[in-house]
Design an enzyme around this catalytic site. Structure first.
Site, PDB file in Angstrom:
ATOM      1  N   HIS A  72     -40.945  22.433  32.081  1.00 22.69           N
ATOM      2  CA  HIS A  72     -39.637  21.888  31.722  1.00 22.69           C
ATOM      3  C   HIS A  72     -38.919  21.269  32.915  1.00 22.69           C
ATOM      4  CE1 HIS A  72     -40.386  23.947  27.957  1.00 22.69           C
ATOM      5  NE2 HIS A  72     -39.678  22.957  27.485  1.00 22.69           N
ATOM      6  N   GLU A  94     -45.241  22.153  16.295  1.00 23.69           N
ATOM      7  CA  GLU A  94     -45.759  22.349  17.654  1.00 23.69           C
ATOM      8  C   GLU A  94     -46.717  23.531  17.725  1.00 23.69           C
ATOM      9  OE1 GLU A  94     -42.524  22.988  20.387  1.00 23.69           O
ATOM     10  OE2 GLU A  94     -41.444  24.259  18.992  1.00 23.69           O
ATOM     11  N   ASP A 109     -46.270  21.674  23.294  1.00 22.23           N
ATOM     12  CA  ASP A 109     -46.752  22.971  22.823  1.00 22.23           C
ATOM     13  C   ASP A 109     -47.944  22.826  21.896  1.00 22.23           C
ATOM     14  OD1 ASP A 109     -45.300  24.994  24.120  1.00 22.23           O
ATOM     15  OD2 ASP A 109     -43.510  24.438  22.995  1.00 22.23           O
ATOM     16  N   CYS A 125     -41.633  14.134  19.569  1.00 25.68           N
ATOM     17  CA  CYS A 125     -40.657  14.319  20.646  1.00 25.68           C
ATOM     18  C   CYS A 125     -41.282  14.950  21.885  1.00 25.68           C
ATOM     19  CB  CYS A 125     -39.458  15.142  20.167  1.00 25.68           C
ATOM     20  SG  CYS A 125     -39.911  16.807  19.683  1.00 25.68           S
TER      21      CYS A 125
HETATM   22  C1  PEP Z   1     -42.887  20.265  22.796  1.00 25.63           C
HETATM   23  O1  PEP Z   1     -43.355  21.398  22.769  1.00 25.63           O
HETATM   24  O2  PEP Z   1     -43.564  19.220  22.764  1.00 25.63           O
HETATM   25  C2  PEP Z   1     -41.425  20.071  22.872  1.00 25.63           C
HETATM   26  C3  PEP Z   1     -40.883  18.882  22.730  1.00 25.63           C
HETATM   27  O3  PEP Z   1     -40.666  21.151  23.156  1.00 25.63           O
HETATM   28  P1  PEP Z   1     -40.593  21.812  24.618  1.00 25.63           P
HETATM   29  O4  PEP Z   1     -41.270  20.879  25.585  1.00 25.63           O
HETATM   30  O5  PEP Z   1     -39.168  22.008  24.935  1.00 25.63           O
HETATM   31  O6  PEP Z   1     -41.327  23.093  24.442  1.00 25.63           O
HETATM   32 MG    MG Z   2     -42.099  23.101  22.464  1.00 27.84          MG
END
Ligand code: PEP
Ligand code: MG
Length: 538
Positions: free
Chosen positions: A185, A426, A450, A497
């Site tokens: 992140h 995900e 994920d 996303c």
């Molecule tokens: C993902 O898992 O692709 C997602 C957009 O959520 P995060 O990266 O916050 O886990």
């Molecule tokens: Mg995620």
């Protein structure tokens, strides 16, 4: 000149002084254990702050006049406000240090003022923050948190998401860390902030590099300390050509993202907090495809209140000025840890108590969030989606809860808008049963970060596995194709996303699969639009 390499997490060239970040520099002093002593420290610091403000008001009156001086006088009054003082005293009694209590109370009073309708009161929110910060600075002996006097390159061992959100974002030209994976992140935040970053470098973190001129080449994964003149010339040229490339993309600003065969794809942006919405607007995003709510919970010591959450969501909706905002409910857990949640340490946090699993078992956390989201929906188009879904029963439970929140707010006479309900796909489980899930919701948004981690059984945080983390793996792409097909069969829209949405080598394939929306870091919007506009796909 010293130089080294790392794994690029975001491209671009940055040039500026190095700032070495040490973990402890961002922490406020803990309580000495005796609330009476902490209270006394607070009282003294508060008095000093009032004296300083008094002297400042006098000086300002002489130099700039009465009106300017009143700002300091208002701040003085705020520091003697009984509600503020009670809040500090309560927190100190509950075990906080004087500095923690002053900061936390200042933050929550400031957020409450920011949420007020009256423009004058709203504007006082900054004064409260300034005044309480003055007390915190005094309590920290003149040094608060990590400070950067001028823009520079942040060099650290590693950065957790909660440290990253507290950094002075407007001053950071680049990140260089020793640890970290490109799917973490923190790397995602660097992309949102549109700044070059390198992870997994061998950089030495001694203070001798502090303040030295540094260059980060996020295209090639190189960094240079004390660059020689030839390197500087080359890097300046590279920086110039990157800026010319960005300039050329400007012709796509304000255009529709539509293929030559007339296929419209929404190009949205991913954000972490309300400030990022401004970056999304300046990046020309057509909406927000993922607002990661958990960032509103990071970097603080208590749960945000419904009012604070509402103020944050409302501000994003207002900034986006009629463009859709897809809010994801909080996805705390795994690498995004927050002490005050009091979560137990887990063997496998990525497979543990996280995301929707927390919300469905902690109504005290879920309720204020959902109320805040519904309240914000009165100010513009809002969709909400839920992370880490694996089963239909979870979705049904969420829908029941949302219906309850809607009627509760309506009964209270609070305005709400239509809110689309969607889920993040995900987990492989959600992808495999996406035909059934599609009948339950209004949209899908695929979280490829994920989905890749869980499909390939590869920890996205583990830097050693970066080369194994193959988001182009046929298994991931097959699941994605299936999700889009099932969404459309049920008549709902689907988007992406996760970070893969910005991978231009896959854009045409995603359009062929049928994806209706791609949500990427704000800085990638224009180049993705260019790619779509140049595509022949229908
Ligand atoms: C993902 O898992 O692709 C997602 C957009 O959520 P995060 O990266 O916050 O886990
Ligand atoms: Mg995620």
């Amino acid at each position: 000149m010293k130089q080294g390499t790392g794994r690029p997490a975001y491209s671009g060239v940055a040039i500026g002084p190095a700032y070495v970040y040490h973990k402890e520099s961002n922490q406020l002093p803990a309580s000495c254990g005796d609330p009476a002593v902490e209270q006394q420290k607070f009282d003294q610091a508060c008095q000093t702050a009032c004296d300083q403000l008094g002297a400042l008001a006098e000086k300002t009156r002489q130099e700039l006049g009465d009106e300017q001086a009143q700002i300091m006088e208002v701040q003085q009054m705020m520091l003697s406000d009984l509600d503020f003082l009670d809040s500090v005293a309560d927190m100190i009694r509950a075990g906080a240090s004087a500095a923690q209590a002053a900061q936390e109370s200042g933050d929550s009073f400031s957020a409450a003022f920011a949420a007020m309708d009256d423009e004058y009161m709203k504007a006082r929110s900054v004064d409260i923050k300034d005044a309480s910060q003055r007390v915190v600075t005094i309590l920290c002996g003149g040094k608060t948190g990590f400070s950067m006097q001028e823009p520079g390159i942040l060099v650290a061992d590693d950065l957790t998401p909660s440290e990253t959100v507290q950094l002075p974002k407007d001053k950071i030209l680049a990140f260089v860390t020793r640890q970290g994976s490109s799917n973490s992140h923190t790397a995602i935040l660097a992309r949102i902030m549109n700044i070059p970053s390198l992870v997994q470098t061998q950089i030495t973190l001694d203070d001798s590099i502090d303040g030295k001129m540094m260059i980060v080449d996020g295209f090639e994964g190189h960094y240079y300390i004390d660059p020689d003149s030839e390197t500087m010339t080359n890097m300046l040229a590279k920086q110039k050509s990157a800026s010319a490339y960005r300039q050329a993309l400007e012709q796509f600003r304000g255009k529709e993202s539509i293929t030559k065969a007339d296929r419209k794809v929404n190009v949205y942006a991913n954000i972490g907090n309300p400030e990022d919405a401004k970056i999304a607007m300046s990046g020309d995003a057509e909406g927000i495809g993922l607002m990661r709510s958990e960032f509103l919970y990071l970097g603080r010591e208590t749960f945000p209140t419904e009012e604070e959450l509402f103020a944050a969501y409302k501000s994003v909706v207002e900034t986006m000025d009629g463009r859709r905002v897809v809010i994801r409910t909080l996805d705390i857990g795994a690498d995004k840890q927050v002490d005050y949640f009091g979560l137990e340490k887990e063997e496998n946090p990525a497979l543990g108590y996280r995301g929707i699993r927390i919300c469905l078992t902690r109504e005290d956390i879920f309720r204020p969030q959902m109320r805040a989201i519904y309240r914000a929906s009165a100010f513009g188009p809002v969709s909400v989606m839920f992370p880490m879904i694996t089963s239909v029963w979870e979705v049904r439970k969420i829908k029941e809860f949302c219906a309850q929140i809607r009627s509760e707010l309506t009964a209270e006479g609070i305005a709400i808008g239509e809110v689309e309900l969607g889920i993040m796909v995900e987990t492989p489980a959600a992808a495999v049963i996406s035909d059934v899930l599609a009948k339950e919701v209004d949209f899908f948004s695929v979280g490829t970060n994920d989905l890749t981690q869980y499909t390939l059984a590869i920890d996205r945080q583990n830097a050693k596995l970066d080369d194994f983390y193959d988001a182009h793996h046929p298994a991931v792409l097959a699941l994605m194709a299936m999700v889009a097909k099932n969404a459309h069969a049920a008549g709902i829209w689907c988007g992406i996303c996760g970070e893969l949405g910005a991978d231009l080598s896959l854009t045409e394939e995603f359009i062929r699969m049928g994806y209706d929306e791609l949500s990427v870091s704000p800085g990638r919007v224009l180049e993705l639009r260019k790619k779509i506009c140049e595509s022949e796909e229908s």
